[in-house]
Design an enzyme around this catalytic site. Structure first.
Site, mmCIF file in Angstrom:
data_model
loop_
_atom_site.group_PDB
_atom_site.id
_atom_site.type_symbol
_atom_site.label_atom_id
_atom_site.label_comp_id
_atom_site.label_asym_id
_atom_site.label_seq_id
_atom_site.Cartn_x
_atom_site.Cartn_y
_atom_site.Cartn_z
ATOM 1 N N ARG A 93 0.829 -1.097 -0.162
ATOM 2 C CA ARG A 93 0.045 -0.014 0.028
ATOM 3 C C ARG A 93 0.938 1.142 -0.124
ATOM 4 N NH1 ARG A 93 -3.810 -0.415 4.644
ATOM 5 N NH2 ARG A 93 -4.918 -1.677 3.049
ATOM 6 N N TYR A 94 2.054 1.165 0.638
ATOM 7 C CA TYR A 94 2.813 2.343 0.882
ATOM 8 C C TYR A 94 3.972 2.397 -0.079
ATOM 9 C CZ TYR A 94 0.144 3.182 5.170
ATOM 10 O OH TYR A 94 -1.047 3.278 6.035
ATOM 11 N N CYS A 106 -2.843 -18.637 14.889
ATOM 12 C CA CYS A 106 -2.540 -17.796 16.066
ATOM 13 C C CYS A 106 -2.872 -18.665 17.398
ATOM 14 C CB CYS A 106 -3.981 -16.703 15.955
ATOM 15 S SG CYS A 106 -3.921 -15.765 14.599
ATOM 16 N N CYS A 110 -8.600 -14.166 18.190
ATOM 17 C CA CYS A 110 -9.120 -12.806 18.671
ATOM 18 C C CYS A 110 -10.393 -12.493 18.143
ATOM 19 C CB CYS A 110 -8.438 -11.680 18.757
ATOM 20 S SG CYS A 110 -6.454 -12.112 19.298
ATOM 21 N N ARG A 115 -8.593 -9.358 10.272
ATOM 22 C CA ARG A 115 -8.373 -10.241 9.637
ATOM 23 C C ARG A 115 -9.363 -11.580 9.681
ATOM 24 N NH1 ARG A 115 -2.764 -8.815 8.927
ATOM 25 N NH2 ARG A 115 -2.822 -7.198 7.821
ATOM 26 N N ASP A 274 -10.922 -1.279 13.147
ATOM 27 C CA ASP A 274 -11.295 -1.017 11.746
ATOM 28 C C ASP A 274 -12.834 -1.649 11.358
ATOM 29 O OD1 ASP A 274 -8.766 -0.098 10.968
ATOM 30 O OD2 ASP A 274 -8.338 -2.559 11.032
ATOM 31 N N ASP A 311 -7.156 3.400 9.981
ATOM 32 C CA ASP A 311 -6.780 3.099 9.253
ATOM 33 C C ASP A 311 -8.077 3.345 8.187
ATOM 34 O OD1 ASP A 311 -5.499 1.895 7.315
ATOM 35 O OD2 ASP A 311 -4.990 0.148 8.408
ATOM 36 N N LYS A 318 -2.922 4.562 7.091
ATOM 37 C CA LYS A 318 -3.161 4.885 8.343
ATOM 38 C C LYS A 318 -2.875 6.471 8.667
ATOM 39 C CE LYS A 318 -1.561 0.484 10.581
ATOM 40 N NZ LYS A 318 -0.973 0.165 8.946
HETATM 41 C C1 LIG Z 1 0.084 -0.836 8.980
HETATM 42 C C2 LIG Z 1 0.423 -1.116 7.504
HETATM 43 C C3 LIG Z 1 1.928 -0.897 7.387
HETATM 44 C C4 LIG Z 1 2.767 -0.243 8.191
HETATM 45 O O1 LIG Z 1 2.457 0.976 8.678
HETATM 46 P P1 LIG Z 1 3.502 1.821 9.639
HETATM 47 O O2 LIG Z 1 2.761 3.036 9.917
HETATM 48 O O3 LIG Z 1 4.704 2.024 8.827
HETATM 49 O O4 LIG Z 1 3.697 0.945 10.797
HETATM 50 C C5 LIG Z 1 2.394 -1.109 5.943
HETATM 51 N N1 LIG Z 1 1.353 -1.614 5.134
HETATM 52 C C6 LIG Z 1 0.259 -1.700 5.307
HETATM 53 C C7 LIG Z 1 -0.686 -2.525 4.072
HETATM 54 C C8 LIG Z 1 -0.643 -1.577 6.602
HETATM 55 O O5 LIG Z 1 -1.432 -1.891 6.934
HETATM 56 S S1 SF4 Z 2 -5.692 -10.169 16.204
HETATM 57 FE FE1 SF4 Z 2 -6.183 -11.672 14.522
HETATM 58 S S2 SF4 Z 2 -4.218 -12.186 13.556
HETATM 59 FE FE2 SF4 Z 2 -3.681 -11.416 15.507
HETATM 60 S S3 SF4 Z 2 -3.448 -12.944 17.060
HETATM 61 FE FE3 SF4 Z 2 -5.560 -12.509 17.150
HETATM 62 S S4 SF4 Z 2 -6.601 -13.481 15.660
HETATM 63 FE FE4 SF4 Z 2 -4.261 -13.721 15.315
#
Ligand SMILES: *Cc1c(COP(=O)(O)O)cnc(C)c1O
Ligand code: SF4
Length: 358
Positions: A93-94, A106, A110, A115, A274, A311, A318
């Site tokens: 993305r960046y 995991c 959670c 995700r 999110d 985000d 973000k």
């Molecule tokens: C959160 C995220 C990052 C990392 O972001 P930082 O602000 O550098 O910690 C990079 N790529 C994606 C797709 C993200 O969601």
């Molecule tokens: S937040 Fe999602 S990816 Fe992270 S440990 Fe919990 S279940 Fe796993």
């Protein structure tokens, strides 16, 4: 003692079925079944042992809630992660960094996971998606920071993590920084063995960012896990998720941030939840997040004041949100509020600057 047992054994004893859950807690089988049919459950015995009573902040993160199915949000992928994936399991993305999903497992599933549509599905991530991700990173010189995520990267076995992920990435000259995003120091600290810490040490500069959400998660076992990583020279950060009924209170959040510093974990982000389907019952207002940020800045060590991040939907990325400290901008002077709500005038032109001091 739980701390002397191999983490794989603890993981294997996780509660994953409605029957086991009903044996331990006052929950109805028929309300749990449809929820875990949609979103899997896994509660390992360590995290289970931290739950004190139904509805407490650790319970809410671990026990399936019928509200997960009542969420009317339509979108499965609100952050457009899939649209920004040049290869499956890698989000670009960046300009200079990627998120690389290397595990769908995991130590705890959670309930608030961003995700949650993906975790626990072994077929989504495998050896060939990992190899394809490494190849994409190798062929893309702009990438200088690789964030390993999932699922939880530290659910991979040491050998697999080292040989198939860390070594190939470290061999790429343009990859300067490696980051591991994990919850295991919090959810299954026994996973952080001395052997793992020693192996991770050789991939420096490697940063580990952990998700701690409540002060009660900072136990002696979690402190030992973090000490192992910190003693191996690995800088530790925390990415907390703001969650209703867990930590949506200035008092709880301040205590969490203070306790993180005592175990050498530097608060990095507080994430606004999110807009993910199935997590609506955890979502707080943006005002709540800003209220918490005002209760941190100035009231406790700046070292433990993270940034509050939202985000943006659609893959916008973000962005930090800050309480308004500048209450008014005039031509010559700005009116700025202190942490304890007094107004101080700050001169912004030479003309008033002189008037100010003479
Ligand atoms: C959160 C995220 C990052 C990392 O972001 P930082 O602000 O550098 O910690 C990079 N790529 C994606 C797709 C993200 O969601
Ligand atoms: S937040 Fe999602 S990816 Fe992270 S440990 Fe919990 S279940 Fe796993």
């Amino acid at each position: 003692m739980m701390n002397d047992r191999p983490w794989q054994d603890l993981l294997a004893e996780s509660v994953t079925s409605a029957d086991e859950l009903c044996r331990r807690f006052p929950v109805a089988r028929k309300t749990v079944l449809p929820v875990i049919d949609q979103y899997p459950m896994r509660i390992n015995p360590y995290f289970l042992s931290l739950i004190r009573e139904p509805g407490d902040p650790l319970w809410r993160q671990a026990i399936p809630d019928p509200a997960e199915l009542e969420d009317t949000l339509p979108e499965a992928d609100p952050l457009a992660e899939e649209a920004q994936s040049p290869v499956p399991g890698l989000i670009h993305r960046y300009p200079d960094r990627v998120v690389f999903l290397v595990s769908s497992q995991c130590a705890l599933f959670c309930r608030h996971c961003m995700r949650k549509r993906k975790v626990g599905q072994p077929y989504a991530i495998n050896r060939s998606t990992i190899d394809a991700g490494v190849a994409y990173i190798r062929e893309t010189p702009a990438i200088r920071d690789v964030i390993l995520s999932g699922g939880d990267p530290l659910l991979l076995l040491d050998d697999h993590l080292v040989r198939d992920v860390l070594e190939p990435l470290r061999a790429i000259p343009h990859v300067e920084i490696l980051r591991i995003h994990t919850r295991v120091p919090c959810t299954l600290p026994q996973r952080i063995t001395e052997a793992l810490a020693q192996r991770l040490k050789s991939f420096t500069p490697l940063y580990v960012n952990i998700q701690f959400n409540h002060p009660a998660e900072i136990t002696p076992a979690a402190a030992r896990a973090c000490a192992r990583l910190a003693d191996a020279g690995i800088p530790l950060g925390c990415q907390t998720v703001l969650l209703k009924g867990v930590n949506d209170s200035p008092v709880v959040m301040k205590r969490l941030m203070q306790k993180l510093l005592t175990i050498r974990v530097r608060p990095y982000y507080i994430h606004q939840g999110d807009l993910v389907k199935g997590t609506g019952h955890f979502r707080t207002s943006l005002h709540k997040g800003l209220e918490i940020m005002s209760a941190l800045r100035g009231h406790t060590s700046g070292m433990c004041v993270p940034q509050y991040m939202i985000d943006l939907p659609g893959g916008g990325g973000k962005i930090p949100l800050l309480p308004e400290y500048v209450v008014e901008k005039r031509h010559n002077e700005w009116y700025i509020q202190t942490f304890d709500k007094k107004i101080v005038v700050y001169p912004v032109s030479d003309e008033v600057l002189h008037r100010f001091f003479y």
